[in-house]
Each structure stands twice: as structure tokens, then as C-alpha cells.
Design a protein around this motif. Sequence first.
Motif, mmCIF file in Angstrom:
data_model
loop_
_atom_site.group_PDB
_atom_site.id
_atom_site.type_symbol
_atom_site.label_atom_id
_atom_site.label_comp_id
_atom_site.label_asym_id
_atom_site.label_seq_id
_atom_site.Cartn_x
_atom_site.Cartn_y
_atom_site.Cartn_z
ATOM 1 N N PRO A 141 0.826 -1.221 0.000
ATOM 2 C CA PRO A 141 0.000 0.000 0.000
ATOM 3 C C PRO A 141 0.858 1.267 0.000
ATOM 4 O O PRO A 141 0.424 2.330 -0.469
ATOM 5 N N ARG A 178 -2.147 3.319 -1.120
ATOM 6 C CA ARG A 178 -2.904 2.725 -2.236
ATOM 7 C C ARG A 178 -3.462 1.371 -1.831
ATOM 8 O O ARG A 178 -2.800 0.602 -1.133
ATOM 9 N N VAL A 179 -4.683 1.090 -2.283
ATOM 10 C CA VAL A 179 -5.325 -0.170 -1.928
ATOM 11 C C VAL A 179 -4.594 -1.324 -2.636
ATOM 12 O O VAL A 179 -4.329 -1.252 -3.837
ATOM 13 N N PRO A 180 -4.174 -2.372 -1.883
ATOM 14 C CA PRO A 180 -3.335 -3.429 -2.463
ATOM 15 C C PRO A 180 -4.066 -4.395 -3.390
ATOM 16 O O PRO A 180 -3.433 -5.135 -4.131
ATOM 17 N N TYR A 211 -6.148 0.120 7.402
ATOM 18 C CA TYR A 211 -5.115 1.151 7.237
ATOM 19 C C TYR A 211 -5.318 2.144 8.364
ATOM 20 O O TYR A 211 -6.414 2.720 8.469
ATOM 21 N N TRP A 247 -0.709 -1.410 8.686
ATOM 22 C CA TRP A 247 -1.458 -2.165 7.676
ATOM 23 C C TRP A 247 -1.756 -3.555 8.228
ATOM 24 O O TRP A 247 -0.832 -4.269 8.622
#
Length: 273
Positions: A141, A178-180, A211, A247
Motif C-alpha cells: 500500500p 494505495r489499496v493493495p 489502514y 497495515w
Amino acid sequence: MVGRAAPIALLLCLAASAARAADSLPQGALMLAQAPPGSKVTLAGKPLHVAADGHYVFGVGRNAGPAVMLEITGPDGTVTRRQITIAKRDWQIDRVDGVPEATVSPSPEDLARIKSDAQRVAAARKTDSEETGWLEHFLWPVTGRISGIYGSQRILNGRPFAPHLGLDIAAPAGTPIRVPADGVVTLADPDQFLTGGTVLIDHGHGVNSVYAHLQAIDVKVGQHLKQGDVIGGLGMTGRATGPNLHWGVSWFTTGLDPALLVPPMPAASQPAH
Ligand SMILES: [Zn+2]
């Protein structure tokens, strides 16, 4: 050399995603497998969510073991049993001093808030949808220095706390997160007591990610995200000693090790210290 690098990187990428149909898993792993379409699958006697094409997923927690039993009943009624052994891991002891004391010894009012925050997160984690992000290879992420690992026993300001069920990545405040993998936002709280700005994403079949400590949240509950979309900006809200992303990846409420899902972090993004 450049010509040879690609297949090696590809292999690493494949090896680092959810374990695929393995007979042995480390504690904290997510396993993905496929049965003939129309099969029913149980894990330790409990039914798993099987997709139309037979894919299913489950996770094993930090203290899981020594083995779990999968039972697969095919569309023709044939029953197959598979024992999955769970490899025990050693956990690090993590001493962190200088944590704001009000977050380490919360007042009764703050404790009530911590409890209601936790209930909201637990409720969001019970989501069991048809989303398919869990089938993807997860991406980092954010990249940066790993400042906390999964499973470690935490000693904050000298007092023992629950194990750390996530990965902490230190990076400058404001770095986009960022969304994985694809998913849907199930929680977007700007101010949880311990985790500050907190976002939870449902990736389907009970796989979800969290997150925490965000300084800005750019998404809303119910929003569909594609792998790589920005969730918000990294920060140090809640119980944090510096800007970092906490995370976490869970299978329902079972906390897993995100490090087992991603390829090695690109070397250029890791500072020397
Ligand atoms: Zn953390």
C-alpha cells in the motif's frame, strides 16, 4: 541481466502472494485453493464460502496450530480430507517507549471509546461478500521503512500489550496510501482513539484489510476501489510515535501477516536506517 530479471521478479511475485493449495502454512498465512465447481468445503467443521468456479480462501491466525482439517465434498458426493499442518513461528519482543501516556493508560471514558471503535471494526470484518480482490496478488500500500512486524509481543512504555497483528511502514506524512487489491470500503473513521484515521476494505470472502494513523481519508463507505487507488494520506493520528501506516490483513476477525502476501519491497524504497 535485465533480460533475466523479469522471470525472477515474476517468480518472487507468485511465491509471495497467498499460499496456493499448500499442505503446510506458517502461522498468520492466507491460503487460496480451488475445488471442483459445485463442491462444499469445510475447515475444522465450519463451511467455507466457495466461489462458483470452486475457489475458496481461509486464513490461520498467529496462535493457530498444529494442524487444521479441510473436508471437500465434490459435486458427485466424493469426500476428500486434507490435513494442513501449521508451522510455528518465533515472535519478536518489541519495546516501544515514548508512546503518549494517555493512549497507553486510557481513562475510563477513553476505554469506552476504544471498545466502541473495536466493535465497529469487528462488525466491518464480518462482511462476507462476493468481491474478488482476494484472488489478486497484493501490492504494497506504501513503501518505506518497516518499523513494526506482525506477531511481535508489544511492550509499550514498559507495560505488556496484545501482540501486534499488522505491519508498520514508516514514510513521510502525506504519502499516498494505495489499496493493495480491489475491494469495497466498509469503514472510514477519521478519528479512532488508538488507530486515528482508519479505513477498512473488504476484498471478498471474509478477506479484509485495515489502514490506520491516516492524516487524510479520501474514500467513503460503500465505495468500490480498484487495486492501486488512493485511500488517503499517511499520518500519525491515534497511538503513534511518528508518521507510519499500520497495515493489517484479516480473514474475518483472524489477523494475518501482510508480509506473507506481498513481494519483497523494492530496494530503492528502503532507506539505509
Ligand atoms: Zn502497527
